[in-house]
Motif scaffolding. Structure first.
Motif, mmCIF file in Angstrom:
data_model
loop_
_atom_site.group_PDB
_atom_site.id
_atom_site.type_symbol
_atom_site.label_atom_id
_atom_site.label_comp_id
_atom_site.label_asym_id
_atom_site.label_seq_id
_atom_site.Cartn_x
_atom_site.Cartn_y
_atom_site.Cartn_z
ATOM 1 N N THR A 244 0.829 -1.214 0.000
ATOM 2 C CA THR A 244 0.000 0.000 0.000
ATOM 3 C C THR A 244 0.860 1.258 0.000
ATOM 4 N N ASN A 245 1.960 1.227 0.737
ATOM 5 C CA ASN A 245 2.843 2.399 0.814
ATOM 6 C C ASN A 245 3.966 2.367 -0.217
ATOM 7 N N GLU A 246 3.915 1.374 -1.167
ATOM 8 C CA GLU A 246 4.880 1.263 -2.269
ATOM 9 C C GLU A 246 6.317 1.276 -1.746
ATOM 10 N N LEU A 247 6.588 0.362 -0.812
ATOM 11 C CA LEU A 247 7.916 0.290 -0.190
ATOM 12 C C LEU A 247 8.800 -0.814 -0.759
ATOM 13 N N VAL A 248 8.285 -1.587 -1.746
ATOM 14 C CA VAL A 248 9.114 -2.634 -2.356
ATOM 15 C C VAL A 248 10.211 -1.977 -3.180
ATOM 16 N N ASP A 249 11.457 -2.408 -2.956
ATOM 17 C CA ASP A 249 12.597 -1.850 -3.686
ATOM 18 C C ASP A 249 12.446 -2.162 -5.172
ATOM 19 N N GLU A 250 12.480 -1.126 -6.008
ATOM 20 C CA GLU A 250 12.266 -1.313 -7.453
ATOM 21 C C GLU A 250 13.417 -2.053 -8.104
ATOM 22 N N THR A 251 14.643 -1.859 -7.601
ATOM 23 C CA THR A 251 15.807 -2.513 -8.212
ATOM 24 C C THR A 251 15.943 -3.970 -7.779
ATOM 25 N N ASN A 252 15.518 -4.282 -6.554
ATOM 26 C CA ASN A 252 15.603 -5.653 -6.049
ATOM 27 C C ASN A 252 14.373 -5.922 -5.198
ATOM 28 N N LYS A 253 13.442 -6.694 -5.715
ATOM 29 C CA LYS A 253 12.161 -6.922 -5.032
ATOM 30 C C LYS A 253 12.282 -7.797 -3.790
ATOM 31 N N ASN A 254 13.497 -8.324 -3.510
ATOM 32 C CA ASN A 254 13.709 -9.079 -2.276
ATOM 33 C C ASN A 254 13.886 -8.154 -1.072
ATOM 34 N N VAL B 95 12.870 -4.399 1.059
ATOM 35 C CA VAL B 95 11.810 -3.430 1.362
ATOM 36 C C VAL B 95 12.460 -2.145 1.857
ATOM 37 N N LYS B 96 12.014 -1.013 1.328
ATOM 38 C CA LYS B 96 12.533 0.283 1.770
ATOM 39 C C LYS B 96 11.965 0.623 3.153
ATOM 40 N N VAL B 97 12.826 1.146 4.016
ATOM 41 C CA VAL B 97 12.430 1.463 5.387
ATOM 42 C C VAL B 97 11.962 2.914 5.445
ATOM 43 N N ASN B 98 10.665 3.112 5.715
ATOM 44 C CA ASN B 98 10.155 4.474 5.894
ATOM 45 C C ASN B 98 10.225 4.865 7.371
ATOM 46 N N ALA B 99 9.653 6.017 7.721
ATOM 47 C CA ALA B 99 9.778 6.532 9.090
ATOM 48 C C ALA B 99 9.122 5.598 10.110
ATOM 49 N N ILE B 100 7.942 5.049 9.756
ATOM 50 C CA ILE B 100 7.237 4.165 10.705
ATOM 51 C C ILE B 100 7.988 2.860 10.911
ATOM 52 N N VAL C 212 20.649 1.681 8.281
ATOM 53 C CA VAL C 212 19.840 0.717 7.530
ATOM 54 C C VAL C 212 18.725 1.450 6.784
ATOM 55 N N SER C 213 18.694 1.264 5.455
ATOM 56 C CA SER C 213 17.630 1.869 4.638
ATOM 57 C C SER C 213 16.765 0.818 3.956
ATOM 58 N N ASN C 214 17.268 -0.421 3.884
ATOM 59 C CA ASN C 214 16.514 -1.527 3.288
ATOM 60 C C ASN C 214 16.586 -2.738 4.205
ATOM 61 N N LEU C 215 15.515 -3.560 4.151
ATOM 62 C CA LEU C 215 15.479 -4.825 4.889
ATOM 63 C C LEU C 215 14.981 -5.932 3.975
ATOM 64 N N LYS C 216 15.542 -7.135 4.140
ATOM 65 C CA LYS C 216 15.008 -8.287 3.415
ATOM 66 C C LYS C 216 13.628 -8.636 3.972
ATOM 67 N N TRP C 217 12.808 -9.268 3.141
ATOM 68 C CA TRP C 217 11.449 -9.640 3.573
ATOM 69 C C TRP C 217 11.486 -10.485 4.844
ATOM 70 N N ASP C 218 12.374 -11.508 4.854
ATOM 71 C CA ASP C 218 12.438 -12.400 6.023
ATOM 72 C C ASP C 218 12.872 -11.641 7.272
ATOM 73 N N ASP C 219 13.854 -10.746 7.092
ATOM 74 C CA ASP C 219 14.333 -9.952 8.227
ATOM 75 C C ASP C 219 13.242 -9.014 8.737
ATOM 76 N N LEU C 220 12.488 -8.433 7.806
ATOM 77 C CA LEU C 220 11.393 -7.532 8.163
ATOM 78 C C LEU C 220 10.344 -8.253 9.009
ATOM 79 N N LEU C 221 9.932 -9.450 8.572
ATOM 80 C CA LEU C 221 8.894 -10.205 9.279
ATOM 81 C C LEU C 221 9.391 -10.718 10.626
#
Length: 581
Positions: free
Chosen positions: A418-428, A430-435, A449-458
């Motif tokens: 919804t917040n379009e945080l998937v990294d466009e260059t590498n879909k594995n 996720v871009k880290v926003n303020a929240i 840290v500005s990006n996190l892997k999906w598994d790391d995020l979850l």
């Protein structure tokens, strides 16, 4: 505190200055708690002596049942029948057909007036409600439709924040001499007519439990009650009484019949099967091993078809009558710790035909041996903590919301998309926003840290949520407990003279009766087994048996009880078997 006292005085002008000072004391500790209702409304709760005394919604103050038990005349009161309490505690509003019309008439109220709801025969309020129409409108509507919007009841979550005490017994007020005379006339005529009445005479209805028992039971328990009133029994013909009971039984609803069956099996089990040495006894074991075997042929106990809906509420009703005492020996697991075998209801209960005390006791022993244990179903859950609220509020969740791991995963995936945080260059990634930064990153990582892997995020998200777990015992309602699942803990301790003992803890959490496990182990290994308190805890017990018995214990828990190995800790401490030469 001064402002609160002023607000209380304005909201409840019936309180005298002394009562107000007693209600909002100057020196005693007064705590304020904020919580959310099921509708999402913010509620401010004022606590005194560990009991909630007031709650505030949208700047309006309301008393709790704990307060109304001290000041029962604080609000205009309306009475209802005892079985209605279960519906109110389940979230229902009070409909006018369930309101009892007193001979003196209703108290005059207007629409929107705050009122108390009592049970017939006891002036202690069990609910706080707002009138949806005036007294005149209620009578004009023919006592049909919704009469009161219920805000808070005895047995609800707000009541559970206190000491969980039961309503006191407050005799109904008899307003004039005419009512007293009519009440006396009813007493005289009651012995001549073998019918079940709902008189408001405080001499007949001592407490809430007695009321519910008299209303719900029209079988053997009523017979036992009549034995206690010799003057009434002397005037009542046995044949006529039996005929009235048969007529009452035929006219009962299926729910009332199930209530009567539960009462019959309850008293049968206490009188014939449970012994003092069996206590403390898990409530689940009491239902499964004792009450089920007392059920007559062709009938089946089903708590959901009764008015209680939950076995714990049935036992609470019996506890109100001081027949037994139920205590939570461990979180979410209740046990019967005391039974009053001299209680008139137990002594007066007559064992139904086809049963005998000796055969019932033997059946109980046989059933204990052949009883099938069902391992509980345990599901990990997660609670939304205060720090994680910004991440979950878009999906409609608040602090304290309970979610499964799959629900958490779906919410995070939807949030990212919804917040379009998937990294466009590498879909594995996720871009880290303020929240996401505030909720999931440590302070040292927030600038790096500005990006996190999906598994790391979850995994980070699950780590920062409050751990919970849901336990479902066979034939019972699910129970949600705080924290991670505690395994059955098996340890080996050294005693004097180099003797070893095996100690088993947390059996109750899995629906296993420690005394039963100790008895079975003692027979299998021919060693002494005892039940002792767990050091450093209150009301927790452990099984202690001589020698290293982990081999026997593992076989019993894994093979006989079919408990998953992940819920048992300490099996690796089993003694190594020597090689055969």
């Amino acid at each position: 505190r001064r402002k609160l006292r002023t607000d209380v005085a304005a909201a409840f002008p019936n309180l005298s200055a002394e009562q107000l000072t007693e209600f909002i004391p100057n020196k005693e500790e007064l705590n304020v708690i904020k919580m959310y209702s099921h509708k999402g409304e913010a509620v401010t709760v004022y606590m005194n002596n560990r009991n909630p005394i007031l709650f505030e919604i949208e700047k309006a103050l309301y008393p709790t049942v704990y307060t109304l038990w001290v000041y029962p005349d604080l609000l205009p009161a309306f009475s209802t029948w005892p079985p209605v309490l279960q519906k109110l505690a389940g979230g229902a509003d009070l409909m006018l057909p369930g309101v009892v019309v007193p001979s003196s008439g209703f108290p005059p109220v207007e629409r929107g007036t705050l009122c108390a709801v009592t049970l017939l025969g006891n002036r202690a309020p069990v609910a706080v409600a707002v009138a949806t129409m005036s007294t005149a409108e209620m009578l004009a509507a023919g006592m049909k439709g919704k009469g009161f919007a219920v805000l808070h009841t005895y047995l609800d979550h707000l009541w559970e924040y206190g000491d969980k005490s039961y309503p006191p017994t407050l005799a109904p007020l008899v307003s004039n001499t005419a009512e007293k005379e009519s009440a006396e006339d009813e007493e005289e005529t009651e012995g001549k007519q073998p019918v079940i009445s709902f008189s408001t005479d405080p001499l007949q209805h001592v407490d809430i439990g007695d009321l519910s028992l008299k209303e719900r039971d029209t079988c053997a328990i009523v017979m036992g009650k009549e034995e206690l009133h010799e003057n009434r029994a002397a005037e009542t013909d046995e044949d006529a009484n039996a005929e009235v009971q048969r007529e009452a039984e035929d006219s009962r609803t299926p729910q009332e019949q199930m209530d009567a069956l539960f009462n019959q099996c309850f008293f049968h089990a206490l009188k014939c099967k449970v012994k003092k040495s069996d206590l403390p006894l898990l409530t689940s074991t009491f239902l499964r091993s004792h009450m089920f075997s007392c059920c007559p042929a062709g009938q089946q106990l089903d708590i959901k078809k009764s008015s209680y809906k939950k076995f714990s509420k049935f036992l609470q009703c019996m506890q109100q009558q001081k027949i037994l005492h139920v205590k939570e020996l461990s979180k979410g697991v209740e046990s019967i710790v005391e039974v009053d075998w001299k209680h008139p209801d137990i002594r007066a209960f007559a064992v139904p035909e086809g049963f005998s005390s000796a055969s019932a006791a033997q059946d109980s022993k046989n059933e204990d041996r052949g009883q099938v244990y069902h391992a509980p179903e345990i599901i990990p859950l997660y609670g939304v903590s205060a720090k994680m609220v910004p991440l979950f509020q878009e999906s409609g969740h608040r602090k304290g919301s309970i979610l499964s791991s799959s629900e958490v995963r779906n919410i995070i995936i939807n949030y990212v998309k919804t917040n379009e945080l998937v990294d466009e260059t590498n879909k594995n990634f996720v871009k880290v926003n303020a929240i996401l930064c505030d909720c999931l990153l440590d302070k040292s990582e927030q600038d790096e840290v500005s990006n996190l892997k999906w598994d790391d995020l979850l995994s980070r998200c699950l780590e920062r949520l409050q751990p919970l777990h849901q336990v479902t015992f066979f034939g019972q309602e699910p129970i949600v407990r705080k924290g991670n699942t505690e395994p059955i803990d098996i340890t080996i301790a050294q005693r004097s003279s180099n003797k070893k003992v095996t100690i088993i803890k947390n059996l109750e959490l899995y629906g296993l009766d420690p005394q039963c496990v100790a008895n079975i182990l003692q027979q299998k290994v021919q060693a002494s087994a005892t039940i002792t308190p767990v050091p450093g805890t209150k009301d927790r017990v452990q099984v202690q048996i001589q020698g290293n018995q982990i081999h026997h214990l593992a076989k019993m828990l894994l093979e006989e009880y079919q408990l998953p190995r992940k819920y048992i800790q300490g099996l690796e401490k089993a003694p190594k078997l020597g090689r055969k030469k």
